[in-house]
Design an enzyme around this catalytic site. Structure first.
Site, short mmCIF file in Angstrom:
data_model
loop_
_atom_site.label_atom_id
_atom_site.label_comp_id
_atom_site.label_asym_id
_atom_site.label_seq_id
_atom_site.Cartn_x
_atom_site.Cartn_y
_atom_site.Cartn_z
N ASN A 24 45.92 37.28 47.43
CA ASN A 24 46.28 38.46 47.13
C ASN A 24 47.10 38.11 48.30
O ASN A 24 48.04 37.52 49.76
CB ASN A 24 45.20 39.31 48.03
N ARG A 71 36.34 43.04 50.34
CA ARG A 71 35.50 42.69 48.84
C ARG A 71 36.18 41.36 47.67
O ARG A 71 36.04 40.81 48.02
CB ARG A 71 35.85 43.60 48.59
N ASP A 72 38.03 42.06 47.64
CA ASP A 72 38.26 41.03 46.87
C ASP A 72 38.39 39.42 47.41
O ASP A 72 38.40 38.18 46.85
CB ASP A 72 39.78 41.54 46.71
N CYS A 107 41.09 34.95 41.81
CA CYS A 107 40.75 35.40 40.88
C CYS A 107 39.68 34.76 40.64
O CYS A 107 40.16 33.71 40.24
CB CYS A 107 41.00 35.94 39.96
N HIS A 157 49.04 39.70 43.53
CA HIS A 157 49.03 37.59 43.88
C HIS A 157 50.13 36.96 44.15
O HIS A 157 51.07 37.22 44.08
CB HIS A 157 48.60 37.24 42.94
N HIS A 191 48.51 45.64 43.51
CA HIS A 191 47.80 45.12 43.98
C HIS A 191 47.52 43.38 43.48
O HIS A 191 48.36 42.98 42.41
CB HIS A 191 46.03 45.42 43.32
#
Length: 324
Positions: free
Chosen positions: A263, A29-30, A254, A223, A221
């Site tokens: 990430n 997803r991300d 993002c 990065h 989470h």
């Protein structure tokens, strides 16, 4: 002991570490939502199947946001049909509103995720809502999901800093997190959205939050924009955090955070954790295979350092065998 010999002592800097940690996979997803290329559904399913085969148990597979906003994830229902249900594996999806929740329920998901920003400017850029409006929406979705028997996870972005506002007050982070926990969210994923966090800052953020909630409520989470994701993860691990979001090969970023890199790579996190004696339940060799599939599907090399080291070593061995 000879008094002339230096004393030999064991330096213990990390303290007591958890025995087991969950790596929460967000690549499908991300990661994929930030790629210009939209993958066919069968290719996404192939990647998710490889992640499951590697032993990943918690995977965020898609988002039930409007296809006009994220066309890369417009196939959410079809993707879930193709991957099916797996014993012991929890698939989740980002759910922005009640309409998205209805779709997620119909698709048979057990877990939903809501999104909040700790920065007013980022919240407006990302979802065109103030923090207060986003909180109200997240609480509404959480209440409805819990009534339907679903667990809800919360993402709080820009905790370490915002691309538009810069510093984000930790007091604001604590206030938002307390409201989300009170609303029934079982886990808060704290996002270093632009990768500006340093270990000392991570320690300060966690110390402030742990005065108000148990450590198992929190996930990180991170990065890796400035190469500090693993260092910050290590601080979290030392504080007792046992869930770390990560993305296969370091996929991600993002779209509303200029300069944000991918990430923390799943295989980098797993390599470090296994090397420290922390169990993840993941087979690192199989995870590399999943990373190779991700590279093939995306059409470029990914940033994960362990992935590139492992693939490079494999190629060297193959070349030596070919020369003998």
């Amino acid at each position: 002991m000879d008094p002339k010999e230096p004393a030999r002592t064991r330096v213990g800097l990390l303290g007591h570490l958890p025995r087991k940690v969950d790596v929460y996979e967000v690549g499908p997803r991300d990661g994929l939502q930030n790629e210009l290329r939209t993958l066919p559904t069968r290719d996404k399913a192939r990647l998710i199947n490889a992640l499951v085969a590697a032993g990943e148990k918690r995977i965020e597979v898609t988002s039930f946001v409007s296809p006009k906003w994220i066309p890369q994830l417009a196939d959410a229902e079809e993707l879930l049909k193709q991957v099916g249900r797996r014993p012991g594996v929890v698939f989740s999806a980002l759910v922005p509103n009640l309409k998205g929740l209805e779709r997620a329920q119909a698709a048979g998901l057990e877990e939903a995720a809501v999104f909040i920003s700790a920065s007013e400017a980022h919240s407006k850029k990302n979802i065109n809502k103030t923090i207060a409006e986003a909180l109200a929406g997240a609480k509404e979705v959480t209440g409805a999901a819990r009534k339907a028997g679903m667990r809800v996870r919360g993402y709080l972005s820009t905790v370490w800093g915002c691309p538009y506002e810069g510093h984000v007050p930790v007091e604001r982070v604590v206030d938002i997190c307390r409201q989300l926990v009170d609303a029934g969210i079982y886990q808060l994923s704290l996002g270093d959205t632009i990768g500006v966090g340093t270990p000392r800052q991570t320690e300060e953020i966690l110390s402030a939050l742990l005065q108000h909630m148990p450590v198992d409520t929190l996930a990180l989470h991170l990065h890796d924009t400035r190469g500090t994701a693993l260092a910050n993860a290590l601080v979290g691990l030392s504080a007792g955090v046992t869930t770390f979001d990560a993305s296969i090969g370091g996929l991600g970023g993002c779209p509303y955070a200029p300069g944000a890199a991918g990430n923390l790579a799943s295989e980098d996190a797993v390599f470090m954790l296994h090397g420290m004696g922390v169990d993840t339940g993941i087979n690192l060799d199989r995870l590399v295979e999943a990373g190779e599939i991700a590279q093939e599907l995306i059409g470029r090399k990914l940033a994960g350092k362990y992935l590139q080291a492992a693939l490079g070593e494999r190629d060297k061995k193959a070349s030596r065998r070919a020369q003998t």
